[in-house]
Each structure stands twice: as structure tokens, then as C-alpha cells.
Motif scaffolding. Sequence first.
Motif, PDB file in Angstrom:
ATOM      1  N   ARG A   1       0.857  -1.232  -0.166  1.00 24.05           N
ATOM      2  CA  ARG A   1       0.009   0.036   0.071  1.00 24.05           C
ATOM      3  C   ARG A   1       0.886   1.253   0.018  1.00 24.05           C
ATOM      4  NH1 ARG A   1      -3.315  -2.567   3.962  1.00 24.05           N
ATOM      5  NH2 ARG A   1      -2.173  -1.449   5.700  1.00 24.05           N
ATOM      6  N   VAL A   2       2.042   1.277   0.811  1.00 30.38           N
ATOM      7  CA  VAL A   2       2.624   2.430   0.881  1.00 30.38           C
ATOM      8  C   VAL A   2       4.057   2.759   0.368  1.00 30.38           C
ATOM      9  CG1 VAL A   2       1.264   2.742   2.928  1.00 30.38           C
ATOM     10  CG2 VAL A   2       3.484   1.816   3.315  1.00 30.38           C
ATOM     11  N   THR A   3       4.637   1.725  -0.302  1.00 30.97           N
ATOM     12  CA  THR A   3       5.937   1.736  -0.971  1.00 30.97           C
ATOM     13  C   THR A   3       5.948   1.147  -2.273  1.00 30.97           C
ATOM     14  OG1 THR A   3       6.714  -0.571  -0.149  1.00 30.97           O
ATOM     15  CG2 THR A   3       6.526   0.902   1.570  1.00 30.97           C
ATOM     16  N   ASN A   4       7.229   1.301  -2.807  1.00 29.93           N
ATOM     17  CA  ASN A   4       7.515   0.987  -4.118  1.00 29.93           C
ATOM     18  C   ASN A   4       8.369  -0.526  -4.271  1.00 29.93           C
ATOM     19  OD1 ASN A   4      10.078   2.144  -3.356  1.00 29.93           O
ATOM     20  ND2 ASN A   4      10.334   3.139  -5.574  1.00 29.93           N
ATOM     21  N   ILE A   5       8.423  -1.099  -3.129  1.00 34.33           N
ATOM     22  CA  ILE A   5       9.210  -2.260  -2.974  1.00 34.33           C
ATOM     23  C   ILE A   5       8.781  -3.159  -4.089  1.00 34.33           C
ATOM     24  CG2 ILE A   5       9.780  -4.364  -1.491  1.00 34.33           C
ATOM     25  CD1 ILE A   5       9.280  -2.474   0.758  1.00 34.33           C
ATOM     26  N   GLN A   6       9.859  -3.854  -4.606  1.00 38.03           N
ATOM     27  CA  GLN A   6       9.553  -4.860  -5.891  1.00 38.03           C
ATOM     28  C   GLN A   6      10.194  -6.176  -5.454  1.00 38.03           C
ATOM     29  OE1 GLN A   6      10.740  -3.340  -9.366  1.00 38.03           O
ATOM     30  NE2 GLN A   6       9.841  -1.172  -9.367  1.00 38.03           N
ATOM     31  N   LYS A   7       9.505  -7.009  -6.077  1.00 40.19           N
ATOM     32  CA  LYS A   7      10.110  -8.490  -5.955  1.00 40.19           C
ATOM     33  C   LYS A   7      11.529  -8.462  -6.312  1.00 40.19           C
ATOM     34  CE  LYS A   7       5.619 -10.848  -6.725  1.00 40.19           C
ATOM     35  NZ  LYS A   7       4.999 -12.057  -7.558  1.00 40.19           N
ATOM     36  N   GLY A   8      12.289  -9.203  -5.806  1.00 37.31           N
ATOM     37  CA  GLY A   8      13.827  -9.149  -6.208  1.00 37.31           C
ATOM     38  C   GLY A   8      14.829  -8.124  -5.678  1.00 37.31           C
ATOM     39  N   ASP A   9      14.103  -7.091  -4.986  1.00 40.60           N
ATOM     40  CA  ASP A   9      14.891  -6.192  -4.009  1.00 40.60           C
ATOM     41  C   ASP A   9      15.727  -6.907  -2.777  1.00 40.60           C
ATOM     42  OD1 ASP A   9      13.983  -4.242  -5.833  1.00 40.60           O
ATOM     43  OD2 ASP A   9      12.694  -3.229  -4.372  1.00 40.60           O
ATOM     44  N   VAL A  10      16.814  -6.402  -2.541  1.00 41.90           N
ATOM     45  CA  VAL A  10      17.404  -7.087  -1.400  1.00 41.90           C
ATOM     46  C   VAL A  10      17.542  -6.344  -0.163  1.00 41.90           C
ATOM     47  CG1 VAL A  10      19.847  -7.867  -0.792  1.00 41.90           C
ATOM     48  CG2 VAL A  10      19.253  -8.208  -3.229  1.00 41.90           C
ATOM     49  N   LEU A  11      17.452  -6.816   0.739  1.00 43.41           N
ATOM     50  CA  LEU A  11      17.363  -6.270   2.155  1.00 43.41           C
ATOM     51  C   LEU A  11      18.956  -5.790   2.498  1.00 43.41           C
ATOM     52  CD1 LEU A  11      15.823  -4.818   4.618  1.00 43.41           C
ATOM     53  CD2 LEU A  11      16.431  -7.143   5.650  1.00 43.41           C
ATOM     54  N   VAL A  12      19.543  -4.423   2.798  1.00 37.29           N
ATOM     55  CA  VAL A  12      20.694  -4.319   3.000  1.00 37.29           C
ATOM     56  C   VAL A  12      20.940  -3.519   4.409  1.00 37.29           C
ATOM     57  CG1 VAL A  12      21.627  -4.334   0.399  1.00 37.29           C
ATOM     58  CG2 VAL A  12      20.619  -2.088   1.594  1.00 37.29           C
ATOM     59  N   GLY A  13      20.165  -3.182   4.846  1.00 33.62           N
ATOM     60  CA  GLY A  13      20.062  -2.428   6.270  1.00 33.62           C
ATOM     61  C   GLY A  13      18.514  -2.407   6.891  1.00 33.62           C
ATOM     62  N   MET A  14      18.650  -2.240   8.126  1.00 29.07           N
ATOM     63  CA  MET A  14      17.272  -2.372   8.878  1.00 29.07           C
ATOM     64  C   MET A  14      17.593  -2.114  10.346  1.00 29.07           C
ATOM     65  SD  MET A  14      16.978  -6.397   9.405  1.00 29.07           S
ATOM     66  CE  MET A  14      15.212  -6.387   9.745  1.00 29.07           C
ATOM     67  N   THR A  15      16.491  -1.483  10.931  1.00 32.03           N
ATOM     68  CA  THR A  15      16.655  -1.007  12.448  1.00 32.03           C
ATOM     69  C   THR A  15      16.439  -2.263  13.318  1.00 32.03           C
ATOM     70  OG1 THR A  15      14.339  -0.449  12.208  1.00 32.03           O
ATOM     71  CG2 THR A  15      15.884   1.230  11.966  1.00 32.03           C
ATOM     72  N   ALA A  16      17.156  -2.343  14.443  1.00 30.07           N
ATOM     73  CA  ALA A  16      17.030  -3.397  15.287  1.00 30.07           C
ATOM     74  C   ALA A  16      17.323  -2.703  16.710  1.00 30.07           C
ATOM     75  CB  ALA A  16      18.278  -4.431  15.509  1.00 30.07           C
ATOM     76  N   VAL A  17      16.802  -3.151  17.947  1.00 32.35           N
ATOM     77  CA  VAL A  17      16.928  -2.702  19.106  1.00 32.35           C
ATOM     78  C   VAL A  17      17.859  -3.547  19.910  1.00 32.35           C
ATOM     79  CG1 VAL A  17      15.523  -2.012  21.306  1.00 32.35           C
ATOM     80  CG2 VAL A  17      14.770  -1.536  19.124  1.00 32.35           C
ATOM     81  N   LYS A  18      18.626  -2.791  20.774  1.00 31.20           N
ATOM     82  CA  LYS A  18      19.769  -3.375  21.742  1.00 31.20           C
ATOM     83  C   LYS A  18      19.559  -2.983  23.135  1.00 31.20           C
ATOM     84  CE  LYS A  18      23.392  -5.770  22.728  1.00 31.20           C
ATOM     85  NZ  LYS A  18      23.516  -7.387  22.487  1.00 31.20           N
ATOM     86  N   ILE A  19      19.194  -3.836  24.009  1.00 31.08           N
ATOM     87  CA  ILE A  19      19.147  -3.472  25.503  1.00 31.08           C
ATOM     88  C   ILE A  19      20.399  -3.805  26.175  1.00 31.08           C
ATOM     89  CG2 ILE A  19      17.782  -3.676  27.584  1.00 31.08           C
ATOM     90  CD1 ILE A  19      15.305  -4.464  25.490  1.00 31.08           C
ATOM     91  N   VAL A  20      20.862  -2.707  27.022  1.00 35.03           N
ATOM     92  CA  VAL A  20      21.753  -3.028  27.738  1.00 35.03           C
ATOM     93  C   VAL A  20      21.357  -2.646  29.188  1.00 35.03           C
ATOM     94  CG1 VAL A  20      24.109  -2.574  28.499  1.00 35.03           C
ATOM     95  CG2 VAL A  20      23.690  -2.766  26.153  1.00 35.03           C
TER      96      VAL A  20
ATOM     97  N   VAL B   1      14.527 -11.873  11.109  1.00 33.10           N
ATOM     98  CA  VAL B   1      13.161 -11.949  11.978  1.00 33.10           C
ATOM     99  C   VAL B   1      13.496 -11.554  13.226  1.00 33.10           C
ATOM    100  CG1 VAL B   1      11.381 -13.553  12.743  1.00 33.10           C
ATOM    101  CG2 VAL B   1      12.387 -13.794  10.396  1.00 33.10           C
ATOM    102  N   GLY B   2      14.644 -11.670  13.807  1.00 29.04           N
ATOM    103  CA  GLY B   2      14.800 -11.106  15.113  1.00 29.04           C
ATOM    104  C   GLY B   2      14.954  -9.630  15.242  1.00 29.04           C
ATOM    105  N   ALA B   3      15.638  -9.194  14.179  1.00 21.56           N
ATOM    106  CA  ALA B   3      15.538  -7.495  14.169  1.00 21.56           C
ATOM    107  C   ALA B   3      14.313  -7.164  14.157  1.00 21.56           C
ATOM    108  CB  ALA B   3      16.742  -7.167  13.094  1.00 21.56           C
ATOM    109  N   ILE B   4      13.591  -7.291  13.086  1.00 21.90           N
ATOM    110  CA  ILE B   4      11.949  -6.934  12.735  1.00 21.90           C
ATOM    111  C   ILE B   4      11.386  -6.870  14.101  1.00 21.90           C
ATOM    112  CG2 ILE B   4      10.046  -7.556  11.545  1.00 21.90           C
ATOM    113  CD1 ILE B   4      11.466  -8.687   9.510  1.00 21.90           C
ATOM    114  N   MET B   5      11.414  -8.131  15.100  1.00 21.98           N
ATOM    115  CA  MET B   5      10.401  -8.236  16.011  1.00 21.98           C
ATOM    116  C   MET B   5      11.023  -7.348  17.160  1.00 21.98           C
ATOM    117  SD  MET B   5       8.276 -10.237  15.019  1.00 21.98           S
ATOM    118  CE  MET B   5       7.255 -10.308  16.453  1.00 21.98           C
ATOM    119  N   SER B   6      12.591  -6.829  17.372  1.00 20.93           N
ATOM    120  CA  SER B   6      12.782  -6.265  18.282  1.00 20.93           C
ATOM    121  C   SER B   6      12.276  -4.764  18.098  1.00 20.93           C
ATOM    122  CB  SER B   6      14.355  -6.145  18.225  1.00 20.93           C
ATOM    123  OG  SER B   6      15.090  -5.411  17.241  1.00 20.93           O
TER     124      SER B   6
END
Length: 221
Positions: free
Chosen positions: A133-152, A172-177
Motif C-alpha cells: 500500500r505505501v511503498t515501491n518495494i519490488q520482488k527481487g529487491d535485497v535487504l541491505v540495512g534495517m533497524t534493530a533494538v539493543k538493550i543493555v 526476523v529477530g531484528a524485525i521483532m525487536s
Amino acid sequence: MAQSMKAMFLVFATLLVTTKGFVVPSVQPSMTRQVLGGRDVSCRASFSTSGMWTSGLNFGKSSFSFYKGFENFMSPFAPADKEEFPELFTLPKGVYEVSLSKPLGIVFEEISESATRKGVVVTDLVEDGNAARVTNIQKGDVLVGMTAVKIVGAKWERRMIPARKFDFDTVVGAIMSNDAKWGCQNVVMMLERPSEADSTKTDEWLEFFEPPFDNPWKQQQ
């Protein structure tokens, strides 16, 4: 079919992920100077990132501790830095950034071109899902960076982390964090369109976001 079903399940399922234990996989630092924008630039050596990475009592307290988007993240740097290193303040050709709430509506699958190569690629978008609905993501695009949460301890950070070498479970772990209890209303991702990008230059540029080896992001807590 079985692999696609696994990908669909893992993207949408509510997994029991120990965010505290999220550790960025170690990568060998580049021993060569980077060539970006047609000139010799070393992100680590030539461009000051003082204060960008913190640890100990200062963990989670810097201006860079919660990633909202690329422009916002780079805003603390002085105008002189942008003038001297303009290539660092612009996404590489063929790379784009998107922010999506969960469920993402993306089907990722592991890249399996060789035994040593990792990473995930977009194989489908869920009809009427957030990504469709909200992006121009296409099949074949490669994930090269993503946000994740780290707790200390009682502190946490959300960072943009290079994801080219993440295996499927790490993604998957990064997405869920990126959970609402840590102030996350979305997941921010950088994706590369292979037909438009130079992967080598993309990876050189992404080294800017790689945590130092002595930082909590690289350590099991």
C-alpha cells in the motif's frame, strides 16, 4: 512452496525474541580505503564519528541512539561535514529507505546462490499489506540495512544496521525487536534494487553504520 510458507510464517508470527540478546554478526572490516563519489574516502579514518557510538553509562544517550530515518540520523553532523563528504549524506544509487509498521506485508527468503553468501531478498508482497500500500518495494529487491533494538541494563538503542550478511533468523529477530515498548512505531529498512545498484559501493557506504567491535552491539549481554 515449503520455503515460501516458512518465510510467510516467520514474517507474520509473533515470535519470542530475546531482544536483549540481539547481537550484530561480526564482519571483517575493510582493509582498503573506500572510493565513493569518484574520490578516495575512508568513513572511519577521514570522517569523524565521535559520539556516534557510545557504551557504558553513556549507552543510549547520544543524538544517534534512536534511528528514525536517514536524514534525521545525519542531522547532528555539522554543515561543513556535508560539504566535504556529500557522498555520505546521500543514499547510494539503487538504494532506498522505507518505514513500515508491522506486520510488514513482505515475504523474505534467504539468498542461496552459494554456501557462503547470506542475506534475504523480497519474493512477494502481501496483497493490500502495508508494503504493497505505501511503498515501491519490488520482488527481487535485497535487504541491505534495517533497524534493530539493543538493550543493555535499563537502557536501549535503535540503530540502522547493515543487513547484507544477515541470515533469515537474524532478520526476523531484528524485525521483532522494533517493539512499541521501546518507542518503535515502525521498522525502517534500506533495500537495494540490483538492476540499478553497484553492490560493492553499497557495501562500502554501509560500513558507516557498522558498530565498532568493542561496542555493546557486538557483544552478548
